[in-house]
Design an enzyme around this catalytic site. Structure first.
Site, PDB file in Angstrom:
ATOM      1  N   CYS A 197      -6.317  -3.848   7.022  1.00 18.78           N
ATOM      2  CA  CYS A 197      -7.487  -2.962   6.988  1.00 18.78           C
ATOM      3  C   CYS A 197      -8.649  -3.532   6.196  1.00 18.78           C
ATOM      4  O   CYS A 197      -9.806  -3.246   6.498  1.00 18.78           O
ATOM      5  CB  CYS A 197      -7.104  -1.580   6.477  1.00 18.78           C
ATOM      6  SG  CYS A 197      -6.670  -1.509   4.716  1.00 18.78           S
ATOM      7  N   CYS A 256       0.832  -1.208   0.000  1.00 14.42           N
ATOM      8  CA  CYS A 256       0.000   0.000   0.000  1.00 14.42           C
ATOM      9  C   CYS A 256       0.864   1.254   0.000  1.00 14.42           C
ATOM     10  O   CYS A 256       0.591   2.212  -0.731  1.00 14.42           O
ATOM     11  CB  CYS A 256      -0.928  -0.013   1.212  1.00 14.42           C
ATOM     12  SG  CYS A 256      -2.057   1.404   1.290  1.00 14.42           S
TER      13      CYS A 256
END
EC number: 2.8.1.13
Length: 362
Positions: A197, A101
């Site tokens: 997440c 990410c």
């Protein structure tokens, strides 16, 4: 400078943005919407990047008196992070989605958009330090070793680091929370986000099974070749795993069994005692040199193979376009697909020499 502050809705990014404002920069806050269904991500204190987080980020920006926007990066996040994560597990490897990410979303996609809009830098709440050596930015560990995030930033290039700001690098987490409270930021006591997440309930195996389905295989004793049981897919395991193996019969010597290797083609998961987990040699691919300095021959360093922990003294050198690393002591639970980061210990903070993806271990 014109600074784009990435605001996750947590205390760290809020204080980082506040410090950028205090330093005299022209700051704009932005929250990245990373899910097409953000309302479904939160489970208790788990998860991140939800509608609630977006509201928290907006409230912090209002207190700081800076403009605030929400940018939709959900499609790219799905392609670059989630699909990569699933594909790596399907191939029997263990990826780190936070590192992906940072590399593909926060410091590639976000930075590209920021530069196109005339910003000079992107500011985040990561715990890491940036210094300059011979005109080149270098990445170092943060002062707060327990919160250090240089590992998940080690795949950034020198050019990306040159347009990055990490205002929290010299601070302790306790100081950041205290500062947030003094600034009147409501997120001062907000719990840190944990886990992956996009898997807010923490059940990675269930998530992967929902994407890949069941692919039955055998659990095999690495020493005897005996079949100990069956499983529903190699994607449910990682090297070094002990719990959840689904083996009813105890080992003859009574010792715990661990996952030693994964064979995605045959579906075989080999297990054995902890004695077989130690790794002393690592072959790594796709090296990245944040300071633009490739290793010059065998180099003494400290390597780290997980975001928190898993360090050892080592000798590393460039080999066949990748890295060959010899550890001074064995490390356990080193899995293909993980990142290995090389550090040079220094008084002003360990310096990141380079990073690469683990291809094989011995």
């Amino acid at each position: 400078m014109r600074v784009l502050a990435a605001m996750s809705g947590g205390v760290d990014s809020a204080v980082a943005a506040a410090r950028a404002v205090e330093a005299g920069h022209e700051v704009v806050g932005v929250h990245l919407a990373l899910s097409a269904k953000p309302g479904t991500l939160r489970t208790g204190a788990r998860g991140c990047c939800t509608i609630e987080d977006s509201h928290d980020a907006r409230r912090a920006a209002d207190i700081l008196g800076i403009p605030f926007y929400v940018w939709d990066f959900a499609e790219r996040f799905t392609e670059e992070v989630i699909e990569t994560f699933v594909g790596e597990y399907a191939a029997g490897r263990t990826p780190n989605p936070c590192l992906t990410c940072n590399e593909k979303i926060k410091f590639e996609a976000l930075l590209e958009k920021a530069m196109a809009l005339g910003f000079d830098a992107v500011c985040t709440g990561h715990y890491a330090r940036l210094t300059v050596e011979d005109g080149v930015p270098v990445l170092r560990r943060s002062r707060d070793e327990g919160k250090d995030q240089s590992y998940v930033l080690a795949s950034l290039t020198a050019e990306q680091l040159g347009h990055s700001m990490f205002p929290l690098g010299d601070s302790l987490k306790s100081q950041v929370r205290q500062e947030a409270a003094e600034r009147g930021l409501a997120v001062a006591k907000k719990p840190d986000s944990h886990d992956i997440c996009f898997i807010p309930d923490g059940d990675t195996k269930k998530f992967l099974e929902s994407k890949l389905g069941q692919k039955p295989g055998q659990l095999v004793d690495a020493e005897t070749g005996a079949v100990l049981g069956e499983h529903t897919g190699v994607h449910g395991f990682t090297v070094g795993q002990r719990k959840g193996l689904g083996i009813d019969a105890p080992a003859p010597d009574g010792r715990p069994r661990y996952v030693l290797s994964l064979e995605p083609v045959s579906g075989t998961v080999k297990v054995g005692s902890a004695d077989h987990l130690g790794v002393t040699e690592i072959d790594a691919k796709r090296p990245i040199w944040p300071s633009q300095r490739e290793l010059d021959g065998p180099t003494e360093c400290v390597v780290q193979v997980r975001a928190h922990g898993g360090t050892a003294d080592a000798v590393a050198e460039v080999a066949d376009g990748g890295m060959s690393i010899r550890l001074r002591r064995p490390l356990r639970g080193v899995a293909p697909g993980q990142a290995v980061v090389l550090y040079r210990p220094e008084e002003e903070g360990d310096l990141v020499l380079g990073s690469a993806l683990i291809a094989a271990t011995r």
